[in-house]
Design a protein around this motif. Sequence first.
Motif, PDB file in Angstrom:
ATOM      1  N   ASP A   1       9.402  10.483   4.761  1.00  0.00           N
ATOM      2  CA  ASP A   1       8.139   9.765   4.869  1.00  0.00           C
ATOM      3  C   ASP A   1       8.211   8.564   3.918  1.00  0.00           C
ATOM      4  O   ASP A   1       9.212   8.380   3.211  1.00  0.00           O
ATOM      5  N   GLU A   2       7.175   7.768   3.891  1.00  0.00           N
ATOM      6  CA  GLU A   2       7.246   6.550   3.092  1.00  0.00           C
ATOM      7  C   GLU A   2       7.407   6.840   1.606  1.00  0.00           C
ATOM      8  O   GLU A   2       8.160   6.153   0.900  1.00  0.00           O
TER       9      GLU A   2
ATOM     10  N   ASP B   1       3.386  10.753  14.733  1.00  0.00           N
ATOM     11  CA  ASP B   1       2.930  10.343  13.408  1.00  0.00           C
ATOM     12  C   ASP B   1       1.826   9.301  13.563  1.00  0.00           C
ATOM     13  O   ASP B   1       2.013   8.258  14.202  1.00  0.00           O
ATOM     14  N   VAL B   2       0.674   9.580  12.992  1.00  0.00           N
ATOM     15  CA  VAL B   2      -0.470   8.681  13.174  1.00  0.00           C
ATOM     16  C   VAL B   2      -0.207   7.313  12.559  1.00  0.00           C
ATOM     17  O   VAL B   2      -0.857   6.327  12.912  1.00  0.00           O
ATOM     18  N   GLU B   3       0.737   7.250  11.622  1.00  0.00           N
ATOM     19  CA  GLU B   3       1.011   5.980  10.957  1.00  0.00           C
ATOM     20  C   GLU B   3       2.178   5.219  11.589  1.00  0.00           C
ATOM     21  O   GLU B   3       2.572   4.169  11.083  1.00  0.00           O
ATOM     22  N   VAL B   4       2.743   5.740  12.675  1.00  0.00           N
ATOM     23  CA  VAL B   4       3.892   5.077  13.266  1.00  0.00           C
ATOM     24  C   VAL B   4       3.509   3.685  13.760  1.00  0.00           C
ATOM     25  O   VAL B   4       2.478   3.482  14.401  1.00  0.00           O
ATOM     26  N   ASP B   5       4.318   2.719  13.408  1.00  0.00           N
ATOM     27  CA  ASP B   5       4.073   1.320  13.753  1.00  0.00           C
ATOM     28  C   ASP B   5       4.463   1.070  15.206  1.00  0.00           C
ATOM     29  O   ASP B   5       5.389   1.686  15.741  1.00  0.00           O
TER      30      ASP B   5
ATOM     31  N   LYS C   1       9.118   0.946   7.449  1.00  0.00           N
ATOM     32  CA  LYS C   1       9.036   0.712   8.897  1.00  0.00           C
ATOM     33  C   LYS C   1      10.376   0.248   9.461  1.00  0.00           C
ATOM     34  O   LYS C   1      10.854   0.767  10.479  1.00  0.00           O
TER      35      LYS C   1
END
Length: 388
Positions: free
Chosen positions: A296-297, A344-348, A315
């Motif tokens: 993860d980030e 993943d809700v944060e996927v760009d 990203k």
Amino acid sequence: MPPKNSITSSAAYSELARQIKDWGRSLGFADVGITDTDLTDEEPKFLDWLTKGYHGEMGYMESHGLMRARPQELHPGTIRVIAARMDYLPENAGFAANLRDPNLGYISRYAGGRDYHKLMRNRLKKLGEQIDAWLIERGFTPSNFRPFVDSAPILERPLAEKAGLGWTGKHSLMLNHQAGSWFFLGELLVNLPLPVDIPIADDCGTCVACIKSCPTDAIVAPYVVDGRRCISYLTIELQGAIPEEFRPLIGNRIYGCDDCQLACPVNSGSPLSAEADFQTRQPLKLPSLLSLFAWDEATFLKQTEGSAIRRIGHKRWLRNIAVALGNAPANPDILCALKTRLTDVEVDGMVAEHIHWAITRQQGGLTTESRRTARLIRAIEKGMPRDA
């Protein structure tokens, strides 16, 4: 105008030049050379490269115009450039092992340790301070030095070439008979009329190994690289989507590319670096693509702290690994990891596009194994240092 109380004896400047090279070696530089600031011959070549758009999205390459070829404009008063090189080839680099296994991530060997910029700049600063201490001790005015390490608009390779540190190879990288091309460059700009060194003649001869080895044919002519096609550009500099035509050719290279250096016969005897900061950190030694893709980030930022890799951000890290996973042999675990990342809700959106591409590749069972990669691996195993 020379500074007040400046040295007037050429013998004294010759002595200082010898001292500078000794100090440089004691600071960890493999070699130090001195040149003037005249890069007139480089200006038309640089402008032609820009005109053809070979810099791609690297707008900083043109934002300062010809100042890159005029160090005296970058730092007024400069009349000499002290160029230095520092070897970076890490121990146990595992070139062949990484490239042979498409399930592993390949990271350019300059980036496996700590970012070199700060380390080299600090060493150059110390070199400048030693120069000033020598001058002050003799009652002379300090040098008004300024160090640079790939951090300002300056044409480093042409200056290093003029300073006698090596010659520019057909892949556009600096080559040295002792170190090959596995070294970083840095400069110290000074206002001292030091004696200059003699350049080394081009020694590539008829060899075109680097040109033939480039997976994306980025070396469009000897000594000319179209950055837009270069895997290092595509995986590091490019902000958005990687053009689909290049994705299969990237293979498992997730940060940079060393193929042109690996194919170069001058690199067969390159020394390994003794710098601890340049050794590959553990999480990046023969890393599994799936394990890297799972970061993860927060994990990415922790594992790349102090590393050049961090500059691309999480990203683009995922973007690059998605491409590599799409190039890997069909594997249910890879397909599952790709589909899971899509949830993943944060996927760009840009990353998602590359994941979808990879899923299509995996479902089609496509791989990127090629005869060129096989030839490159054989060359690596035959020619590179044993510990590399």
